[in-house]
Design an enzyme around this catalytic site. Structure first.
Site, PDB file in Angstrom:
ATOM      1  N   ASP A  77       0.819  -1.203   0.000  1.00 22.79           N
ATOM      2  CA  ASP A  77       0.000   0.000   0.000  1.00 22.79           C
ATOM      3  C   ASP A  77       0.855   1.256   0.000  1.00 22.79           C
ATOM      4  O   ASP A  77       2.077   1.219   0.171  1.00 22.79           O
ATOM      5  CB  ASP A  77      -0.907   0.013   1.236  1.00 22.79           C
ATOM      6  CG  ASP A  77      -2.121  -0.888   1.080  1.00 22.79           C
ATOM      7  OD1 ASP A  77      -2.368  -1.346  -0.038  1.00 22.79           O
ATOM      8  OD2 ASP A  77      -2.803  -1.134   2.093  1.00 22.79           O
ATOM      9  N   LYS A  99      -3.776   3.288  -2.458  1.00 23.15           N
ATOM     10  CA  LYS A  99      -5.047   3.987  -2.639  1.00 23.15           C
ATOM     11  C   LYS A  99      -4.984   5.337  -1.933  1.00 23.15           C
ATOM     12  O   LYS A  99      -4.412   5.463  -0.858  1.00 23.15           O
ATOM     13  CB  LYS A  99      -6.219   3.200  -2.046  1.00 23.15           C
ATOM     14  CG  LYS A  99      -6.438   1.809  -2.602  1.00 23.15           C
ATOM     15  CD  LYS A  99      -7.696   1.224  -2.001  1.00 23.15           C
ATOM     16  CE  LYS A  99      -7.940  -0.203  -2.457  1.00 23.15           C
ATOM     17  NZ  LYS A  99      -7.082  -1.145  -1.741  1.00 23.15           N
ATOM     18  N   MET A 212      -9.381   7.962   8.809  1.00 29.62           N
ATOM     19  CA  MET A 212      -9.676   8.444   7.448  1.00 29.62           C
ATOM     20  C   MET A 212     -10.865   9.384   7.423  1.00 29.62           C
ATOM     21  O   MET A 212     -11.760   9.255   6.593  1.00 29.62           O
ATOM     22  CB  MET A 212      -9.918   7.246   6.511  1.00 29.62           C
ATOM     23  CG  MET A 212      -8.755   6.271   6.451  1.00 29.62           C
ATOM     24  SD  MET A 212      -9.115   4.741   5.583  1.00 29.62           S
ATOM     25  CE  MET A 212     -10.182   3.896   6.783  1.00 29.62           C
TER      26      MET A 212
END
Length: 294
Positions: A77, A99, A212
């Site tokens: 990631d 991402k 997030m």
């Protein structure tokens, strides 16, 4: 006798043994002793879902470091640090599938298919994720995809952001005077809506750790205050927690939400909300080189 004739002769002899065996006592033992040629099995590798922790190399688990060093392929990631990737052996393939919000270089379905394909090719695959694979890391979806494809899959936990960030800035996530419960929440929207149980999240006696959630902070605040949470509830926004780039914004919930847009620099951020956050104002030093008992 030519080699081909010898082979034919052995085949005819074997057939004769089998034919006679069916008419002899204990024929099943004779059949079992015939050296049947086994079909060669197709090689299959294995997938390891590995948590890389918050980014600091010394917060990586020993098991994670060992598996990274043994991997044929590392599928990693965006938040995995170069230092941690440095554990990979020479010649190991690295595949980036990072991402960012609304910007995925490979959709999750594509990542699932990639892991299965690599394992079926006989590869030892490490799927390396920031934090912990099973805490908002979609590790559950990847494990299910491997199981459905018959691919062996193991999980190696990592230090998740709530633990790393809180420890790094000295904020207790639980405190017997005010927080006997910890709730982990994602700030990501579902179909454009922040779909959370705000009534449950606004209850006293807990600490909220919101992952997030920078883009949805105003919606989060409205939802919590709408269910009766006091706007003066202590809060802290921690950016790049557990790394050298760590920063922390402290205040009450209303102030932190108001100041956040001009304060953040684009790093991963975690929001902590609750009365326990106020107990973290005492300076705490976390030094991996400190001598215990001195």
């Amino acid at each position: 006798m030519p080699a081909g004739d010898r082979g034919d002769s052995r085949a005819r002899a074997g057939a004769g043994v089998i034919a006679l065996a069916f008419h002899a006592p204990g024929w099943w033992r004779t059949i079992a002793s015939v050296p049947w040629r086994r079909a060669r099995a197709k090689p299959c590798g294995e997938v390891f879902l590995v948590g890389a922790g918050p980014g600091a190399i010394d917060l990586l688990t020993l098991r994670a470091a060992r598996l990274i060093g043994q991997a044929d392929v590392i599928v990693h990631d965006r938040l995995v640090s170069p230092e941690i990737l440095g554990f990979a052996r020479r010649g190991a393939e690295r595949i980036y599938v990072g991402k960012q919000r609304a910007n995925h270089c490979l959709p999750q379905e594509g990542i699932n298919a990639l892991l299965v394909r690599l394992a079926r090719a006989g590869k030892r695959v490490v799927r390396l994720k920031g934090g912990d694979p099973f805490v908002f890391g979609r590790g559950g979806e990847e494990a299910e995809a491997c199981a459905a494809a018959g691919v062996p899959c193991s999980v190696v936990p990592g230090v998740t952001a709530a633990l790393a960030c809180a420890a790094s800035v000295g904020i207790p996530l639980t405190h017997r005077d005010c927080a006997r419960m910890l709730t982990l929440v994602t700030g990501h929207t579902r179909d454009g809506v922040l779909d959370l149980d705000f009534a449950a999240l606004a209850r006293p006696g807990q600490t909220l750790a919101v992952y997030m959630g920078i883009a949805t902070l105003p919606a989060l605040e409205r939802g919590l205050l709408g269910e009766g949470l006091d706007p003066s509830t202590p809060a802290a926004l921690i950016e790049s927690g557990g790394t050298d780039a760590e920063r922390v914004l402290r205040g009450d919930l209303r102030r932190v939400v108001a100041d956040a847009p001009g304060w953040v620099r684009g790093g991963p951020a975690l929001l902590l909300v609750g009365e326990a956050v106020a107990h973290g104002r005492v300076a705490v030093t976390l030094d991996a080189t400190a001598e215990i008992g001195v």
